[in-house]
Enzyme design. Structure first.
Site, PDB file in Angstrom:
ATOM      1  N   ASP A   1     -11.965   7.278   3.967  1.00 37.38           N
ATOM      2  CA  ASP A   1     -10.716   7.070   4.713  1.00 37.38           C
ATOM      3  C   ASP A   1     -10.329   5.583   4.751  1.00 37.38           C
ATOM      4  OD1 ASP A   1      -8.490   7.750   6.142  1.00 37.38           O
ATOM      5  OD2 ASP A   1      -9.525   8.071   8.055  1.00 37.38           O
TER       6      ASP A   1
ATOM      7  N   LYS B   1       0.859  -1.189   0.000  1.00 33.63           N
ATOM      8  CA  LYS B   1       0.000   0.000   0.000  1.00 33.63           C
ATOM      9  C   LYS B   1       0.889   1.231   0.000  1.00 33.63           C
ATOM     10  CE  LYS B   1      -3.122   2.682   3.038  1.00 33.63           C
ATOM     11  NZ  LYS B   1      -3.989   2.727   4.237  1.00 33.63           N
TER      12      LYS B   1
ATOM     13  N   ARG C   1      -7.649  -0.250   1.368  1.00 35.66           N
ATOM     14  CA  ARG C   1      -8.211  -1.526   0.906  1.00 35.66           C
ATOM     15  C   ARG C   1      -8.717  -1.423  -0.538  1.00 35.66           C
ATOM     16  NH1 ARG C   1     -12.399  -1.711   5.812  1.00 35.66           N
ATOM     17  NH2 ARG C   1     -10.681  -0.566   6.739  1.00 35.66           N
TER      18      ARG C   1
ATOM     19  N   ASP D   1      -2.436  10.282   3.276  1.00 39.78           N
ATOM     20  CA  ASP D   1      -3.825   9.903   3.541  1.00 39.78           C
ATOM     21  C   ASP D   1      -4.482  10.971   4.410  1.00 39.78           C
ATOM     22  OD1 ASP D   1      -6.237   8.710   3.988  1.00 39.78           O
ATOM     23  OD2 ASP D   1      -5.467   7.105   5.285  1.00 39.78           O
TER      24      ASP D   1
ATOM     25  N   ASP E   1       1.659   6.466   5.431  1.00 41.33           N
ATOM     26  CA  ASP E   1       0.704   5.526   4.852  1.00 41.33           C
ATOM     27  C   ASP E   1       1.257   4.851   3.591  1.00 41.33           C
ATOM     28  OD1 ASP E   1      -1.658   4.329   5.509  1.00 41.33           O
ATOM     29  OD2 ASP E   1      -2.909   5.668   4.300  1.00 41.33           O
TER      30      ASP E   1
ATOM     31  N   GLU F   1      -9.396   3.828   2.391  1.00 37.19           N
ATOM     32  CA  GLU F   1      -8.955   3.903   0.988  1.00 37.19           C
ATOM     33  C   GLU F   1      -7.901   2.856   0.641  1.00 37.19           C
ATOM     34  OE1 GLU F   1      -7.555   5.560   3.379  1.00 37.19           O
ATOM     35  OE2 GLU F   1      -5.480   5.057   2.908  1.00 37.19           O
TER      36      GLU F   1
ATOM     37  N   LYS G   1      -9.854  13.196   7.928  1.00 36.35           N
ATOM     38  CA  LYS G   1      -9.345  12.837   9.254  1.00 36.35           C
ATOM     39  C   LYS G   1      -9.346  14.085  10.148  1.00 36.35           C
ATOM     40  CE  LYS G   1      -6.120   9.109   8.019  1.00 36.35           C
ATOM     41  NZ  LYS G   1      -6.754   8.008   8.748  1.00 36.35           N
TER      42      LYS G   1
HETATM   43  N1  BES Z   1      -4.021   4.740   6.902  1.00 37.43           N
HETATM   44  C1  BES Z   1      -5.113   4.526   7.766  1.00 37.43           C
HETATM   45  C2  BES Z   1      -4.818   3.532   8.907  1.00 37.43           C
HETATM   46  C3  BES Z   1      -3.857   4.007   9.948  1.00 37.43           C
HETATM   47  C4  BES Z   1      -4.293   4.658  11.067  1.00 37.43           C
HETATM   48  C5  BES Z   1      -2.509   3.721   9.822  1.00 37.43           C
HETATM   49  C6  BES Z   1      -3.395   5.076  12.020  1.00 37.43           C
HETATM   50  C7  BES Z   1      -1.616   4.125  10.776  1.00 37.43           C
HETATM   51  C8  BES Z   1      -2.046   4.796  11.873  1.00 37.43           C
HETATM   52  C9  BES Z   1      -6.290   3.954   6.986  1.00 37.43           C
HETATM   53  O1  BES Z   1      -6.387   4.359   5.668  1.00 37.43           O
HETATM   54  C10 BES Z   1      -7.530   4.418   7.685  1.00 37.43           C
HETATM   55  O2  BES Z   1      -7.755   5.582   7.741  1.00 37.43           O
HETATM   56  N2  BES Z   1      -8.266   3.467   8.228  1.00 37.43           N
HETATM   57  C11 BES Z   1      -9.434   3.747   8.960  1.00 37.43           C
HETATM   58  C12 BES Z   1     -10.483   2.736   8.574  1.00 37.43           C
HETATM   59  C13 BES Z   1     -11.866   3.099   9.008  1.00 37.43           C
HETATM   60  C14 BES Z   1     -12.368   4.292   8.262  1.00 37.43           C
HETATM   61  C15 BES Z   1     -12.757   1.903   8.770  1.00 37.43           C
HETATM   62  C16 BES Z   1      -9.114   3.650  10.445  1.00 37.43           C
HETATM   63  O3  BES Z   1      -8.301   2.807  10.835  1.00 37.43           O
HETATM   64  O4  BES Z   1      -9.653   4.436  11.207  1.00 37.43           O
HETATM   65 ZN    ZN Z   2      -4.597   4.882   4.722  1.00 35.16          ZN
HETATM   66 ZN    ZN Z   3      -7.448   6.213   5.443  1.00 35.46          ZN
END
Ligand code: BES
Ligand code: ZN
Ligand code: ZN
Length: 480
Positions: free
Chosen positions: A322, A240, A326, A245, A263, A324, A252
């Site tokens: 967010d 990824k 996946r 992000d 990310d 994204e 966010k």
């Molecule tokens: N890149 C983030 C995940 C992340 C969070 C990595 C904190 C490192 C530290 C990912 O794209 C994301 O935002 N995931 C969300 C998913 C949710 C919207 C289902 C998350 O983990 O909050």
């Molecule tokens: Zn992300």
């Molecule tokens: Zn994200």
């Protein structure tokens, strides 16, 4: 800083400082005990003292295992960098620990200086390893040499990954990442194929395109290939590569956005793995696939409520922009499976905050269908210096990503088990043939740190690189 291994007794080596690692037991019997006790030194893990007059550096270890020695070596190099010495020398602490010591010194010495006007200049030029064992055990020098050389390659590749992760989103865009891949291909004899937005459209990678659409930095798919003549297996590694992000329209909160340059850590790890395997000349054909994109906001941004059709024809209801990573992985995983027939396909992603909640910030979450493969990975990576924990799939969680209007939804309907539901989403893009050969690694926790732990200081850690190299090395041992 250079690391050297000499087939020479330690007493015949000239260096400014001699490093000794003490456990409670070895400290008790040491000739230096009296003087060291006067400095207040106690042989607890990572305790450090330097005796300038006698040119001695000592560091405590809990035991002579790889974890303790790796961390202590990093402590030594971090501290010694603060003085004005040019060289260190040390003995072996059992042959099996050469690699851990090399990693400790190389990774402990790393610091990210790119954006500092004044670089912190260290006088430390050389760490010299004697082939002598502290316990006077005799060991085969060629074997020590091989472990030493391999660890040096792997640790240097891990630092390469860390440097890329640490670069800002403005400097490390998808385009720059593709250039880094092309340069690596040239220096390391790899093939490199880069797909731009047009090519992505042609390849029906609509989920990935949607994620990157609101950015001025257009998405790129990078495919690196390492093809040795004697390959015993073929492995695909997918990363990824969100160069930033922001969360997109599901923006966010300000505090969570800071550090989201990391990310792209999965992608940077894949680049580090490609560097390592090609320099180690492993007898495994390795394909690195990277989905590089930036998740931003403008009038063209993809939206919650959109339905996207991924490369494999599955439709995805977007309920949160967010989630994204996946979406990018869905298309890149499908592309990787269509392009290369492999024995294993692994993906690496800073995918969910939930994985950190589940396992803590130091451990990579491993998810997939095959318990046999999980065990194989755990066994191979046990002494890699990385922590890996398995999170199990179940059918109840799978129901949470059902969509009323599309084939699957990009977020779960309930808040718990988010690392697993994200992996179960990815499962929709794994062909039946590859189900047992696929493993997903959520590196959201260990990929980046804002406080020091183990051998790491602030920033990218290179999570994924060492464990994967260990796994790939184990494939050739399987054959023996
Ligand atoms: N890149 C983030 C995940 C992340 C969070 C990595 C904190 C490192 C530290 C990912 O794209 C994301 O935002 N995931 C969300 C998913 C949710 C919207 C289902 C998350 O983990 O909050
Ligand atoms: Zn992300
Ligand atoms: Zn994200």
């Amino acid at each position: 800083m250079k690391l050297t291994l000499l087939n020479t007794p330690i007493t015949d080596i000239t260096a400014d400082l001699t490093v000794i690692f003490f456990t409670e037991e070895t400290f008790e019997n040491s000739e230096h005990k009296e003087i060291l006790s006067k400095t207040g030194f106690k042989p607890t893990q990572d305790s450090f003292t330097i005796l300038h007059e006698s040119g001695l550096v000592v560091c405590g270890v809990e035991n002579y295992g790889s974890t303790a020695l790796r961390s202590a070596a990093a402590t030594v190099v971090k501290k010694v960098k603060g003085f004005n010495y040019t060289s260190l020398k040390l003995q072996q602490y059992y042959l099996k620990n050469v690699a851990a010591l090399v990693e400790g010194f190389v990774m402990g010495a790393y610091s990210f200086e790119m954006y500092k006007s004044e670089k912190s200049e260290s006088t430390l030029e050389e760490v010299i390893f004697s082939s002598d064992d502290f316990n006077n055990e005799s060991a085969d020098f060629t074997a020590i040499q091989k472990s030493f050389d391999d660890a040096l390659i792997t640790a240097t590749a891990t630092n390469f990954t860390r440097e890329l992760v640490n670069m800002t989103p403005q400097d490390m865009t998808p385009e720059v990442m593709a250039e880094v891949a092309e340069t690596l291909a040239t220096t390391n004899g790899l093939e490199c194929d880069v797909l731009d937005e047009k090519a992505l459209e042609f390849e029906n990678m609509n989920a990935m395109i949607a994620v990157g659409r609101a950015s001025i930095h257009k998405p790129k798919l990078i495919h690196l290939t390492y093809k040795p003549d004697n390959a015993i297996k073929t492995v695909s590694l997918v990363g990824k590569g969100l160069t930033y992000d922001s969360g997109g329209l599901s923006l966010k909160p300000a505090a969570s956005m800071v550090t989201m340059k990391m990310d792209k850590a999965g992608a940077c790890a894949v680049l580090g793995m490609m560097k390592a395997v090609s320099e180690l000349k492993l007898p495994v054909e390795v394909h690195g696939f990277i989905g590089a994109a930036e998740n931003m906001v403008d009038g063209s941004a993809y939206k919650p409520d959109d339905v996207l059709t991924a490369r494999n024809g599955k439709t995805i209801e977007v309920r949160n922009t967010d989630a994204e990573g996946r979406l990018v992985l869905a298309d890149v995983l499908a592309y990787a499976q269509d392009t290369v027939t492999s024995d294993f396909i692994f993906d690496y992603a800073t995918l969910t905050g939930a994985c950190m909640v589940a396992l803590g910030p130091y451990t990579t979450g491993m998810m997939g269908h095959s318990n046999h493969l999980k065990h194989k990975i755990l066994k191979a990576t046990a002494h890699s210096g990385e922590l890996v924990g398995s999170l199990p799939f179940n059918d109840h969680l799978k129901k949470l990503i059902k969509s009323e209007i599309a084939d699957v939804c990009n977020i779960a309907s309930k808040p718990y088990g988010g690392a697993i539901t994200a992996a179960m989403f990815l499962d929709n893009f794994i062909t039946d043939e590859m189900k047992q050969k696929w493993m997903h690694f959520d590196i959201a926790g260990p990929a980046y740190t804002e406080s020091s732990w183990d051998v790491y200081g602030h920033g990218g850690t290179g999570a994924g690189v060492r464990m994967t190299v260990k796994f790939l090395e184990s494939l050739s041992e399987d054959k023996k």
